[in-house]
Design an enzyme around this catalytic site. Structure first.
Site, PDB file in Angstrom:
ATOM      1  N   ASP A 111       0.861  -1.167   0.000  1.00  0.00           N
ATOM      2  CA  ASP A 111       0.000   0.000   0.000  1.00  0.00           C
ATOM      3  C   ASP A 111       0.912   1.236   0.000  1.00  0.00           C
ATOM      4  O   ASP A 111       2.138   1.137   0.138  1.00  0.00           O
ATOM      5  CB  ASP A 111      -0.970  -0.016   1.193  1.00  0.00           C
ATOM      6  CG  ASP A 111      -2.209   0.836   0.913  1.00  0.00           C
ATOM      7  OD1 ASP A 111      -2.155   1.677  -0.004  1.00  0.00           O
ATOM      8  OD2 ASP A 111      -3.223   0.680   1.615  1.00  0.00           O
TER       9      ASP A 111
HETATM   10  C1  BGC Z   1      -5.033   3.230   0.230  1.00  0.00           C
HETATM   11  C2  BGC Z   1      -5.217   2.208  -0.867  1.00  0.00           C
HETATM   12  C3  BGC Z   1      -5.089   2.879  -2.216  1.00  0.00           C
HETATM   13  C4  BGC Z   1      -3.761   3.597  -2.289  1.00  0.00           C
HETATM   14  C5  BGC Z   1      -3.515   4.281  -3.624  1.00  0.00           C
HETATM   15  C6  BGC Z   1      -3.781   4.052   0.035  1.00  0.00           C
HETATM   16  O1  BGC Z   1      -3.701   5.100   0.941  1.00  0.00           O
HETATM   17  O2  BGC Z   1      -5.010   2.559   1.470  1.00  0.00           O
HETATM   18  O3  BGC Z   1      -6.457   1.574  -0.740  1.00  0.00           O
HETATM   19  O4  BGC Z   1      -5.228   1.943  -3.231  1.00  0.00           O
HETATM   20  O5  BGC Z   1      -3.704   4.560  -1.270  1.00  0.00           O
HETATM   21  O6  BGC Z   1      -4.302   5.387  -3.771  1.00  0.00           O
END
Ligand code: BGC
Length: 767
Positions: free
Chosen positions: A306
């Site tokens: 993530d």
């Molecule tokens: C979130 C993810 C997301 C990623 C990209 C993160 O902060 O937890 O779910 O896909 O950002 O935007």
């Protein structure tokens, strides 16, 4: 040297580079943490992957494992200095948050025409509940229990996004959500592992265009991501990013099934979650990402971290610095580093020091390259990019129609005293329309709304105005309160409108960014300004229909006592106003059923139907709660249970039968039938739900577990038979020995309208 890669020029380039490049070692079938197994199992693709891998330097390989986020203005790319140099050197595998065909083309051009190997880039985006056509938030859509519809909305989202050059979505989010404080419940399918698994399957199939691997090569589909592995929703106190402290039993029986269902539906990528589970951050959890995901479940795609998840291993306290964080993550099984740049900065050195094997790197890179081959990017890196296609495939009439139906089938009618709803066009009523979300379009799309234009969403006021235009209905609109504030004058105006009306519709709820990431609330009631307005409206004596818009279950206890009707409408997206108006006017009979329990107050949270019995269960028929597992100041039951929702008609389920009483632990099945009747005067849909309970087992089992459901349409007065088959396998669980199997024991089942409906109970046993 400028190079444009087509299949022929690509082969030439490979030969040329094989002669003059400075490749690092990259042997076919190399093993890092085991022999690399391709996702496709296609030898030809494996050879193509290996032919590229052989040409790559170690740094170029690590570049493929690196993802950056782009910052784009409306008119085009504004590349951040941080990653432009990497792009120019061919050291980026993927970019996300890049929007516009023009911008993506520019980046892809640099990658394929101006770098040594010309490897195309994967473009990712959070396409969660629509890209430009925004559908109801995923939690809402799940309340439709309509898997085909959810598959279709994911397909449409993929068509729109892919037309803009996106080929990878970070969705579906399949985290079980039991805690209404946690803002990310809006992105999932609620509290149930069975329903969550079915929804995961539908969404993966929708995004990826089916279960056939060849659909990935169509330029109207996206790679999907099962996220966030794992148990991100089990965050302590509902606080985002907080640790999940949970037993392996609960992890395997409750939280992991939807991820596994995503995998079985062919999901190509997974995202490691931010949280730790039992002391180990998921991003560094080799047991989870390699032993369970790959070795046990057989996942053959790739895992992305993530956002800065790798860097965060430092503050988590398991890595002393970012270099060690990168080593922990890659060795655990994270193939791509999202935005943190830890891999590209440190892993070359780590490989030289022997802390990370080059085989581990090779396997990760192979998996990433394979996806690029499957998407056809090596044959034509620009195949997703076509302005004309983007125009044609955006917000088409068909997409709008699907969105409108999705709204209507996602709203849940929680209360409807005296059949105040529907308000038909012929009823000649005067309706006072009030509330901060009545004439709002900005909040309707909810959080994670892709590139949806918030100004284009249809406000409820507009939906109702168009619906009742030319009829005898009169509408009076006044706001009454903003989301968090009101004044005596505003309230007086709303009260005056109510007095002139036969009925009031109040559109109330949350600001859209009160749910989603890092959006946690400890008070899940409507804000005080809105409650004040509702109290004043109630005093007029006029019936009030409350339309609630929120990204989570709210505490609606006061509203349940005082409002005539409640229509839980979540955040409905682009067609919100139309879909809600269809339900209010009775052109669509509400068919949504809750997928998360609504608590009586926040103190009950986490609350879910599939709880354990405990050694001191409360007997709900008995008042006494002495020394029972209960509360002194409120009931243990939810305000509205899982699976609950009303209709403008009524249904009765009776005559439930089972074809045999005993089921073997292996390869056996029972057939359950029941009669379902629409006993009211309107046509409608019911979600018939099958629950079971194992009374005795090697570990404690939930008091109820959903094992099947069917959404059925019945004409007024019509009866139909519903049939469910339950196999021994469906009743398997992880027992005391942590093996998944079916244990003998006494069982109960219910054919029910919701989780608290015990009316059709049948005993049987597993022998
Ligand atoms: C979130 C993810 C997301 C990623 C990209 C993160 O902060 O937890 O779910 O896909 O950002 O935007």
């Amino acid at each position: 040297m400028k190079r444009y890669i087509t299949s022929i020029t690509y082969i030439l380039a490979v030969i040329l580079l094989a002669a003059c490049g400075t490749p690092s070692s990259g042997t076919t079938g190399a093993t890092g943490s085991g022999k690399w197994q391709s996702f496709s199992g296609d030898k030809r693709i494996e050879q193509r992957v290996d032919s590229v891998l052989k040409l790559m330097t170690l740094e170029e390989k690590i570049g493929q494992m690196t993802q950056f986020s782009a910052n784009w203005s409306i008119t085009g790319p504004v590349m951040s200095d941080d990653f432009q140099p990497y792009l120019e050197k061919g050291l980026i595998g993927s970019i996300f948050n890049a929007t516009s065909v023009e911008g993506i083309r520019k980046m892809q051009q640099i990658a394929v025409e101006e770098t040594r190997l010309g490897i195309p880039i994967l473009f990712g985006q959070d396409v969660i509940h629509g890209y430009k056509t925004i559908f109801p938030i995923p939690l809402a859509e799940a309340c439709s229990w309509d898997l085909e519809m959810m598959q279709r909305t994911a397909e449409i989202a993929a068509i729109e996004a892919a037309s803009d050059g996106i080929n990878w979505t970070f969705a579906p989010m399949v985290d079980i959500g039991r805690d209404a404080r946690w803002g990310r419940v809006m992105e999932g399918a609620g509290e149930d592992p069975y329903l969550g698994s079915k929804v995961a399957e539908a969404r993966v199939t929708g995004f990826q265009g089916g279960k056939d691997i060849s659909s990935l090569g169509e330029s109207t589909t996206l790679l999907a991501t099962g996220k966030h592995l794992a148990a991100y929703g089990a965050a302590e106190s509902g606080r985002d990013y907080n640790p999940a402290e949970l037993s392996e039993h609960t992890l395997r029986n409750v939280y992991l099934p939807p991820y596994q269902a995503a995998l079985e539906a062919g999901v190509t990528t997974f995202m490691a979650s931010f949280n730790e589970i039992n002391g180990v951050p998921a991003t560094a959890d080799r047991w989870l990402l390699t032993e369970v995901l790959r070795n046990e479940w057989g996942f053959k795609g790739f895992v992305v971290s993530d956002y800065t998840g790798v860097n965060e291993l430092v503050p988590h306290g398991v890595a002393k610095d970012e270099k060690q964080a990168a080593e922990l993550a890659v060795n655990a099984g994270v193939d791509m580093d999202m935005t943190g740049a830890t891999y590209i900065k440190y892993l070359t050195e780590s490989v030289k020091e022997g802390k990370v094997s080059e085989k581990t790197i090779n396997n990760a890179v192979r998996s990433i390259l394979e996806m690029k081959f499957l998407l056809g990017l090596f044959d034509d890196p620009y195949r997703y990019l076509n302005e004309e296609r983007a125009k044609q495939n955006t917000m088409t009439p068909e997409f709008m129609e699907t969105a409108r139906k999705a709204v209507a089938s996602s709203v849940v009618l929680l209360k409807n005293d005296n059949q105040v709803l529907p308000i038909t066009k012929e009823s000649g009523k005067t309706i006072a329309l009030v509330g901060p979300l009545m004439n709002d379009s900005i909040n309707l799309n909810g959080e994670w709304a892709g590139l949806g234009d918030r100004n284009k969403s249809i406000p409820i006021l507009k939906g109702l105005t168009e619906k009742y235009e030319g009829t005898t209905i009169k509408l009076i609109y006044t706001e009454g309160a903003s989301i968090t504030e009101t004044t005596p004058a505003k309230i007086a105006e709303a009260v005056a409108a109510a007095r002139r009306a036969d009925v009031v519709i109040a559109a109330m709820g949350e600001d859209f960014n009160w749910s989603g990431e890092a959006a946690v609330r400890t008070d899940i009631r409507l804000p005080e300004a809105q409650r004040e307005l509702l109290r004043s409206l109630k005093e007029t004596g006029k019936p009030v229909v409350l339309v609630t818009l929120s990204g989570r279950p709210l505490d609606l206890s006061w509203e349940d006592e005082n409002m005539e009707a409640i229509l839980q409408s979540w955040f409905p997206g682009t067609q919100g106003g139309h879909g809600i108006a269809d339900v209010i006017a009775g052109d669509y009979n509400p068919s949504g059923r809750l997928v998360m329990s609504f608590p009586r107050n926040v103190g009950q949270v986490p609350i879910y139907y599939n709880q354990k019995n405990t050694g001191r269960p409360v007997d709900l028929d008995d008042e006494s709660i002495d020394y029972k597992s209960s509360y002194l100041d409120t009931s243990i039951t939810p305000l509205y249970p899982f699976g609950y929702g009303l209709s403008y008609t009524t249904f009765v389920i009776n005559n439930a039968k089972i074809d045999k009483k005993a089921l073997k632990t292996k390869d056996d099945k029972i057939t359950v039938t029941a009669n379902v009747q629409n006993t009211g005067s309107a046509d409608g849909e019911i979600v018939v739900q099958l629950y079971t309970r194992q009374l005795v087992a090697s570990v404690t089992r939930p008091v109820k577990e959903l094992k099947g459901f069917q959404k059925m349409a019945l004409k007024a007065g019509e009866s139909k038979q519903v049939t469910f088959e339950v196999t021994s396998h469906d009743l398997a669980f992880y027992g005391i020995d942590m093996q998944k199997k079916t244990e003998p024991g006494n069982m109960k089942l219910w054919v029910a309208q919701h989780a608290a409906d015990n009316s059709n109970e049948i005993d049987f046993w597993i022998e």
